[in-house]
Design a protein around this motif. Sequence first.
Motif, short mmCIF file in Angstrom:
data_model
loop_
_atom_site.label_atom_id
_atom_site.label_comp_id
_atom_site.label_asym_id
_atom_site.label_seq_id
_atom_site.Cartn_x
_atom_site.Cartn_y
_atom_site.Cartn_z
N ASP A 221 3.23 -69.30 21.81
CA ASP A 221 3.44 -68.85 20.09
C ASP A 221 1.94 -68.57 19.71
O ASP A 221 1.13 -68.73 18.35
N LEU A 222 0.75 -68.43 19.96
CA LEU A 222 -1.25 -67.89 19.95
C LEU A 222 -0.45 -66.09 19.79
O LEU A 222 -0.55 -66.06 20.10
N PRO A 223 -2.10 -66.68 18.45
CA PRO A 223 -2.11 -65.24 18.34
C PRO A 223 -2.77 -64.43 19.37
O PRO A 223 -2.91 -64.57 20.15
N ARG A 224 -2.49 -62.93 19.06
CA ARG A 224 -2.96 -62.20 20.84
C ARG A 224 -4.18 -61.37 20.63
O ARG A 224 -4.65 -62.29 19.08
N GLY A 225 -4.99 -60.91 21.15
CA GLY A 225 -6.05 -60.76 20.58
C GLY A 225 -7.33 -62.15 21.78
O GLY A 225 -7.95 -61.92 21.09
N ARG A 226 -6.40 -62.51 21.65
CA ARG A 226 -7.08 -63.92 22.82
C ARG A 226 -8.73 -63.69 23.25
O ARG A 226 -8.53 -62.83 23.87
N SER A 227 -8.96 -64.29 23.37
CA SER A 227 -10.24 -64.34 23.80
C SER A 227 -10.88 -66.00 24.60
O SER A 227 -10.26 -66.82 24.81
N ALA A 228 -12.25 -65.82 24.77
CA ALA A 228 -12.80 -67.10 25.53
C ALA A 228 -12.60 -68.19 24.76
O ALA A 228 -13.12 -69.35 24.61
N ALA A 229 -12.59 -68.03 22.86
CA ALA A 229 -12.41 -69.04 22.07
C ALA A 229 -11.19 -69.84 22.11
O ALA A 229 -10.64 -70.63 21.37
#
Length: 257
Positions: A221-229
Amino acid sequence: MKLEIDNVSMRYRTRRKDVLALKNTTFGVKENEFVSLVGVSGCGKSTLLNLIAGLQAPTGGEIRLDDSVVRGPGVDRGVVFQSYSLLPWLTAGQNIEFALKEARDPDRDRKARARELLDTVGLGDFVDAHPAQLSGGMRQRVAIARVMAYRPRVMLMDEPFGALDALTRTLMQELLMRVWEEHKLTVVFVTHDISEAVFLSDRVVVMSSRAEGGLHDIAIDLPRGRSAATPDDPRFAELSGRILDLVREEARTVNHF
């Protein structure tokens, strides 16, 4: 469901004994969903991927894609393996043009379409390069572009980044996320790397190698638009730890620790 794994079993017969690789495995994958399969070695991850690809037939149950039973290989399922499987005598562009021809792509300008697909994976300037002139990460990007040429309904990926160094692997994960978000692909992804599975997926299915074992289906359930952070998010650590505990428990049971 886009893809349905319905009570699937797979038994291999050897000279000495029968080996039960999968037993009564059931779950589904929705359209445009990214699902990763993790688990200890021998739990049937790659076996299941081969069954979905139609490279083998299950000994029990059935697999359905868009309500049609999978009975063999087809261009509606694209497969990316850890080995790049590019034709070494063809350039990057020609490898993709070959795939377009095999897929009977109606676009007559296959050269332009191949360049477009290579642009998608950041390799538009390497259209005339042969595989031997490309790094491992670049070759895998060509392999992904080649599979996309088929316009598959499901993309199947078996440890595609396993042979890459840590930095290249991270960059490839970010690239795959961008391609997936842009093209809305349905993906089934096999990996041993739990962090990779959590970073990429909508769901992570923890498979069991025990005949009587079941599946753990974990929603990411992590938000999308995931990145190195993203790995710095406490929820990322929580989900990764939960999945690691499940895999460790399975390993202890299988190996009698």
